[in-house]
Motif scaffolding. Structure first.
Motif, PDB file in Angstrom:
ATOM      1  N   THR A  90       1.159  -0.093  -5.385  1.00 21.38           N
ATOM      2  CA  THR A  90       1.052  -0.193  -3.936  1.00 21.38           C
ATOM      3  C   THR A  90       2.039  -1.226  -3.392  1.00 21.38           C
ATOM      4  O   THR A  90       2.071  -2.368  -3.855  1.00 21.38           O
ATOM      5  CB  THR A  90      -0.383  -0.593  -3.530  1.00 21.38           C
ATOM      6  OG1 THR A  90      -1.297   0.356  -4.077  1.00 21.38           O
ATOM      7  CG2 THR A  90      -0.536  -0.648  -2.030  1.00 21.38           C
ATOM      8  N   VAL A 145       1.390  -6.756   4.145  1.00 21.45           N
ATOM      9  CA  VAL A 145       0.098  -6.153   4.483  1.00 21.45           C
ATOM     10  C   VAL A 145      -0.885  -7.296   4.785  1.00 21.45           C
ATOM     11  O   VAL A 145      -0.917  -8.287   4.055  1.00 21.45           O
ATOM     12  CB  VAL A 145      -0.389  -5.272   3.310  1.00 21.45           C
ATOM     13  CG1 VAL A 145      -1.803  -4.787   3.520  1.00 21.45           C
ATOM     14  CG2 VAL A 145       0.566  -4.105   3.100  1.00 21.45           C
ATOM     15  N   TYR A 180      -2.695  -9.516   2.270  1.00 22.75           N
ATOM     16  CA  TYR A 180      -1.842 -10.216   1.308  1.00 22.75           C
ATOM     17  C   TYR A 180      -1.049 -11.355   1.959  1.00 22.75           C
ATOM     18  O   TYR A 180      -0.216 -11.978   1.307  1.00 22.75           O
ATOM     19  CB  TYR A 180      -0.877  -9.223   0.645  1.00 22.75           C
ATOM     20  CG  TYR A 180      -1.563  -8.276  -0.299  1.00 22.75           C
ATOM     21  CD1 TYR A 180      -1.597  -8.526  -1.666  1.00 22.75           C
ATOM     22  CD2 TYR A 180      -2.203  -7.136   0.174  1.00 22.75           C
ATOM     23  CE1 TYR A 180      -2.234  -7.664  -2.535  1.00 22.75           C
ATOM     24  CE2 TYR A 180      -2.842  -6.261  -0.691  1.00 22.75           C
ATOM     25  CZ  TYR A 180      -2.850  -6.529  -2.043  1.00 22.75           C
ATOM     26  OH  TYR A 180      -3.483  -5.676  -2.914  1.00 22.75           O
ATOM     27  N   VAL A 220       2.943  -3.923  -0.986  1.00 19.45           N
ATOM     28  CA  VAL A 220       2.168  -4.839  -0.143  1.00 19.45           C
ATOM     29  C   VAL A 220       3.063  -5.756   0.688  1.00 19.45           C
ATOM     30  O   VAL A 220       2.574  -6.501   1.535  1.00 19.45           O
ATOM     31  CB  VAL A 220       1.161  -5.666  -0.979  1.00 19.45           C
ATOM     32  CG1 VAL A 220       0.151  -4.741  -1.638  1.00 19.45           C
ATOM     33  CG2 VAL A 220       1.869  -6.537  -2.001  1.00 19.45           C
TER      34      VAL A 220
END
Length: 156
Positions: A68, A100, A103, A70
């Protein structure tokens, strides 16, 4: 969670573009504007990134948590006539800095920034420019970016 950093390839381009549009939408609405419904950036962004990734005038580093994305960063390389504070005439235009929300405040943006600034240095850029969002100003100032009161823009 282990964050791994890697350069953007065409393989991640669709996801990268979706994140870029998300970032642009967040910035646009934070200024009190409504995102225009009649503007579809996806194909134009795909054409831009595909062209400039292949010719080496755009580079991006990604922060990955597993598979993913981030965090993202981007640096476009442009040239203009040399001047005293940039005798090479080569400039890095920083963009696509996004983390994101879950994060954020973990040092990811700082590491992504470090990596793309190093790319600009390697390319021979004399300076890096950015139009910073309110959220990004603190990061860029802490990194050493300075405000330039001479910058002006004319929309066509």
């Amino acid at each position: 969670m282990e964050i791994v950093y890697k350069k953007l390839t065409e393989e991640e381009l669709d996801t990268f573009i979706d994140i870029r549009i998300r970032q642009l939408s967040e910035e646009y609405t934070s200024e009190g504007k409504k995102v225009p419904e009649n503007v579809n950036l996806k194909s134009a962004l795909f054409d831009y990134y595909r062209k400039h990734l292949s010719d080496g005038t755009f580079v991006s580093w990604l922060a990955m948590d597993g598979n993913t994305i981030v965090g993202t960063s981007g640096m476009s390389f442009v040239e203009k006539p040399p001047y005293f504070s940039c005798p090479s005439g080569k400039l890095g235009l920083l963009s696509s800095m996004f983390t994101v929300p879950n994060y954020r405040r973990m040092g990811i943006a700082k590491e992504l920034l470090r990596r793309v600034v190093e790319e600009a240095r390697t390319f021979g850029c004399g300076s890096v420019h950015i139009t910073a969002s309110d959220m990004g100003v603190k990061l860029y100032t802490a990194y050493g970016f300075k405000h330039n009161s001479n910058f002006m823009m004319y929309n066509l």
